[in-house]
Design an enzyme around this catalytic site. Sequence first.
Site, PDB file in Angstrom:
ATOM      1  N   ASP A  20    -101.202 -82.318  14.366  1.00 51.76           N
ATOM      2  CA  ASP A  20    -101.589 -80.916  14.406  1.00 51.76           C
ATOM      3  C   ASP A  20    -101.285 -80.306  13.025  1.00 51.76           C
ATOM      4  O   ASP A  20    -100.516 -80.878  12.251  1.00 51.76           O
ATOM      5  CB  ASP A  20    -100.737 -80.276  15.509  1.00 51.76           C
ATOM      6  N   LEU A  21    -101.872 -79.158  12.722  1.00 50.64           N
ATOM      7  CA  LEU A  21    -101.604 -78.583  11.394  1.00 50.64           C
ATOM      8  C   LEU A  21    -100.595 -77.431  11.442  1.00 50.64           C
ATOM      9  O   LEU A  21     -99.457 -77.581  11.013  1.00 50.64           O
ATOM     10  CB  LEU A  21    -102.904 -78.136  10.717  1.00 50.64           C
ATOM     11  N   ASP A  22    -100.999 -76.274  12.001  1.00 55.49           N
ATOM     12  CA  ASP A  22    -100.098 -75.107  11.989  1.00 55.49           C
ATOM     13  C   ASP A  22     -98.878 -75.368  12.865  1.00 55.49           C
ATOM     14  O   ASP A  22     -98.997 -75.685  14.041  1.00 55.49           O
ATOM     15  CB  ASP A  22    -100.853 -73.871  12.481  1.00 55.49           C
ATOM     16  N   ASP A 197     -96.956 -78.740  17.996  1.00 54.87           N
ATOM     17  CA  ASP A 197     -95.922 -77.755  18.363  1.00 54.87           C
ATOM     18  C   ASP A 197     -96.387 -76.779  19.425  1.00 54.87           C
ATOM     19  O   ASP A 197     -95.626 -75.911  19.831  1.00 54.87           O
ATOM     20  CB  ASP A 197     -95.526 -76.942  17.122  1.00 54.87           C
TER      21      ASP A 197
END
Length: 253
Positions: A20-22, A197
Amino acid sequence: MSDGQVPPPIVASEAAFFLDLDGTLAPIVDDPAAARLDPTAASLLERLIAQTSGALAIVSGRSLTQLDALLAPLRLPLAGSHGLELRRADGGLFEAPELDYDMEEVFAQMRDFAHARDLLLERKPGAIALHYRTAPAAADASMALVDEIASRDDNLRALHGKMVSEVTLAGIDKGSALRSFMTLPAYRDQRPVMVGDDVTDEDGFAAAQSLGGFGLKIGPGPSCAQYRVATMEDFLTWLAAALDPAGSLSEGS
Ligand SMILES: O=P(O)(O)OC[C@H]1O[C@H](O[C@H]2O[C@H](CO)[C@@H](O)[C@H](O)[C@H]2O)[C@H](O)[C@@H](O)[C@@H]1O
């Protein structure tokens, strides 16, 4: 449900990483346009590409265009817009599923709502996101609006992430994206590891675990992920160890 266990050490070259990124590779900030890749994450990604022979992908709610801008100069395999836009390492796109739905009416309604409350509205391929990080009092009404819109049509889905609620096209998610990548030769014999997250990562955790790998949840909150770490920094430390299983770099040699 996740029992909070830290994942065991693994050897990066035996895994396929879906990140995932953010909140996983970029710290959460108030303005989505101001998000930046963590410098440690950026250098680990370069090593990850080499050690996994390309068996990794960034799996994000952001669009491909946004992801390329955030990851530059790296150009990585991507699953953008919650799995709707999939791009392989060679730059080719996976064929997009037939998900015909005209989002114009939805957009108009969400735009009016956002405008009246001074909220940020983000339009992406197959998804419209209403952000309330800077206006938390609008959270309940925003979630209710998105739930109500999504309940009108089976082609739509409500997705509630970190201080953001999105109307997305139903039928695709981070799990379907991970499964698509795992059919490719570079990924096929690797063990899938999904790291994220947010609630929007749960489909990815479930898919990785059903294919013999595992999910790694960052931070608190209910999760189906098998493992958990407390912070993004903890995840990056674990990843660095997977990239250096003999520990030679940390010994300063
Ligand atoms: O799947 P992800 O890569 O985690 O993307 C999820 C959403 O990320 C962005 O919003 C989140 O990050 C922002 C910047 O830190 C933050 O301001 C916001 O509150 C978070 O929800 C992005 O703007 C969304 O489009 C993504 O769906």
